[in-house]
Enzyme design. Structure first.
Site, PDB file in Angstrom:
ATOM      1  N   ASP A 177      42.509  41.201  45.928  1.00 27.80           N
ATOM      2  CA  ASP A 177      41.223  40.676  45.497  1.00 27.80           C
ATOM      3  C   ASP A 177      40.265  41.843  45.255  1.00 27.80           C
ATOM      4  OD1 ASP A 177      39.407  38.259  45.279  1.00 27.80           O
ATOM      5  OD2 ASP A 177      38.337  39.408  46.804  1.00 27.80           O
TER       6      ASP A 177
ATOM      7  N   GLU B 168      42.884  42.367  40.849  1.00 22.91           N
ATOM      8  CA  GLU B 168      41.749  42.251  39.936  1.00 22.91           C
ATOM      9  C   GLU B 168      41.196  43.656  39.688  1.00 22.91           C
ATOM     10  OE1 GLU B 168      39.503  38.138  40.767  1.00 22.91           O
ATOM     11  OE2 GLU B 168      39.513  39.488  42.492  1.00 22.91           O
TER      12      GLU B 168
END
Length: 647
Positions: A329, A358
């Site tokens: 994340d 990400e």
């Protein structure tokens, strides 16, 4: 009153401890206790009989050791007892478990001493990960433990629990397969689970009263209790999660964990700050916590003991739970050296482990972008992939703007961004990168560094986004858009990623940020599979098509450039290209793929020779749907795939 500002501290001079014995470790005759707390003056260890209530039955002080460590040895068998630490660094900090705690009681209030062997399911020693020749062979399916089984129509007994993934042959009342059987039938290779570590916002004593995705970390090495059948006993959640992994592995499906080391739910009150204040977090020039996560703090991954902690934690999950991959994340917060060290260490455990994240942050960081694992630094991250948000937004429209349209919903002039996804975000000489929005250049060195997707847990589901941006579209048109999006993701180079339920038009009722919305919004409604069964079958056939043909999962960018050729004739809202299957060892020598995002039927000129139609907007059949020559008509909002006919 403690001053939570740290601009007067040089954290680089804090000692480094390199050994792998930090934490609390049980043995029948003794328990070993060791933590890293270089600023501590006193470290108190407390033992409890209960995981949440009662006074400690024993207190002892740890002894200072080398390189900032403190330790003690408890003689006797303490299996099943609970513990906390309290540290004094000039004043007393709050009572917490240690940062390495692997087993916790209710709501993570206290750590638990336990015998790890008791947490192993039967035959665990023979559990093994599925093996894939190339990362591009993977098809990843993202889901949330609770969403997957909580609906009444799931036919699953252990609703919202780890054990929900272990139940065989579950069905709706209408006889449609659900759960594990659905995953097997669909054909995906990996299940990506939203956070399963111990997070804060769901009360484990009342697990159905609140919902959360779990991006609010409490303890990174302990499991979330609301997903277990008995959250008071920390060993139950461990054993049940291992059963989840074992069930998926037995059925040839790998397990990817969503990890959120980039921030903690608490800042001042976190286990890190209650152990070594300030060290594990980056600060602004004024000494306050920086906030690239958008959640109040960000990990200082570049600091030696923070980096060690992250790597130790990931190695623990890979070794103890046989995890097959990790999704990071806000990976753009981590420094490049840490990410590369993660890759190096995890490959020693599992050479086929999948790592992706990400490639962005949520806000500004004091660490310069050129040193962080952002998308444009992907070439500096060999063996690690980034999400292709360029492709995502080109397919369906801007993720945050419900009215914006994309290629499948009829927006012209997105062809170059779609082509960018087709080649897995790598360089291809036929792409005009000035028209690739917003990147404007290739950012993946190889297709294995690109995660292609149309939707994920964040923002609107694909169905809801299409419906909001095309409010006058008929149900049939929306189905065709979903199929077209699926065809783009599953035939393109790179690693395809599917949001659970996309394969049968999952809706969250138009909710664009359901991170704490109730089950009524987030649950997978398995009756939708009945209603949209032909969409499911289409996705299933696309996945099988990808598995059957190496032309759709080329492992190298050079091979992509040599074998994939875009047609020169331009039609707004359409894309056509061919793949030289012979070069790739595919059973099909020549393959043609056609995508029409407009509502109008389009005529496309074909290469010389006869071609067999394999797929159209409605059906996929490798035995063929008819033969054409010279040209073909491609229906509006549709995908067509053809192969050269036998001569």
């Amino acid at each position: 009153m403690r001053e939570w500002k740290f601009n007067h501290i040089d954290f680089s001079v804090y000692p480094f401890y390199e050994k792998d014995d930090l934490g609390v470790f049980w043995a029948p005759e003794k328990t070993l206790v060791k933590i890293w707390a270089p600023t501590a003056k006193i470290v108190e260890f407390r033992l409890y009989k209960d995981g949440a209530t009662g006074e400690p039955f024993h207190k002892t002080q740890l002894q200072a050791g080398s390189n900032g460590t403190w330790s003690t040895v408890l003689l006797g068998d303490y299996d099943g007892k609970f513990y906390t630490f309290r540290i004094n660094d000039g004043e007393w900090l709050e009572e917490t478990p240690d940062i390495y705690t692997r087993c916790v009681g209710i709501n993570g209030l206290r750590g638990m001493i336990y015998n790890p062997k008791k947490t192993n399911p039967e035959n665990w020693e023979n559990d093994s990960s599925p093996k894939l020749p190339h990362y591009t062979d993977a098809v990843i399916y993202e889901t949330h433990v609770r969403d997957f089984s909580i609906a009444e129509n799931s036919g699953i007994q252990s609703k919202g629990k780890f054990l929900g993934f272990t139940e065989e042959d579950t069905k709706t009342t209408g006889g449609i397969t659900t759960g594990l059987s659905h995953l097997k039938d669909l054909g995906i290779t990996h299940v990506h689970l939203l956070p399963v570590y111990d997070f804060f916002t769901v009360d484990e004593e009342k697990p159905v009263e609140k919902y959360n995705w779990g991006y609010d970390p409490l303890h990174y090495n302990a499991l979330e209790g609301s997903y277990s059948s008995n959250p008071s006993d920390g060993t139950v959640r461990i054993k049940e999660f291992k059963k989840l992994v074992q069930a998926l592995h037995t059925n040839g499906i790998g397990v990817v964990l969503d990890v959120v080391y980039n921030h903690t739910y608490f800042a001042k009150e976190s286990v890190f700050n209650q152990t070594v204040p300030g060290y594990f977090y980056r600060q602004k020039p004024d000494g306050t916590f920086s906030n690239a996560s958008g959640c109040g703090n960000e990990i200082a991954s570049e600091r030696k003991m923070a980096r060690k902690y992250i790597i130790d934690s990931l190695k623990y999950w890979a070794q103890e739970f046989h995890i097959d991959g990790f999704r990071f994340d806000l990976m753009g917060i981590y420094d490049l050296d840490t990410m590369n060290k993660i890759q190096e260490e995890l490959k020693k455990i599992n050479p086929g482990i999948i790592l992706y994240g990400e490639g962005w942050a949520a806000d500004q960081s004091p660490m310069p972008e050129e040193l962080r694992a952002v998308k444009f630094n992907t070439p500096k991250l060999p063996g690690i992939a980034s999400f292709n948000d360029d492709f995502r937004d080109a397919i369906k429209g801007n993720h945050g703007n419900k009215k914006s349209k994309g290629f499948v919903s009829g927006l012209d002039l997105r062809e170059e961004s779609i082509k960018f996804g087709i080649v897995g975000a790598t360089y291809h000489p036929q792409i005009v990168y000035d028209y690739v929005e917003p990147s404007r250049r290739a950012w993946a060195t190889e297709p294995v560094q690109c995660i292609n997707y149309a939707s994920c847990h964040d923002n609107y589901t694909l169905w809801d986004k299409l419906k909001l941006s095309q409010p006058k579209a008929s149900d049939e048109e929306l189905r065709k858009m979903v199929k077209l999006a699926g065809a783009l993701v599953l035939t393109s180079q790179g690693i395809p990623f599917l949001h659970s339920g996309i394969e049968f038009a999952r809706s969250k009722g138009g909710n664009g940020n359901s991170y704490k919305s109730p089950d009524a919004i987030n649950q997978i409604d398995w009756d939708k599979k009945v209603e949209y069964l032909e969409v499911f079958e289409y996705f299933k056939n696309l996945i099988q098509l990808r598995k059957n043909h190496p032309a759709f999962r080329i492992p190298s960018a050079e091979q992509v450039r040599k074998s994939l050729t875009f047609f020169s004739e331009y039609h707004p809202g359409t894309i056509a290209y061919s793949i030289d299957g012979k070069l790739l060892g595919d059973s099909w020598e020549k393959i043609v793929l056609l995508f029409n995002g407009t509502k109008t039927e389009k005529r496309v000129q074909l290469p010389q020779g006869k071609f067999e139609i394999i797929a159209n907007w409605y059906s996929i059949n490798e035995n063929g749907l008819g033969e054409v020559e010279n040209e073909v008509m491609v229906e509006g909002i549709s995908f067509m795939l053809l192969k050269n006919s036998e001569q």
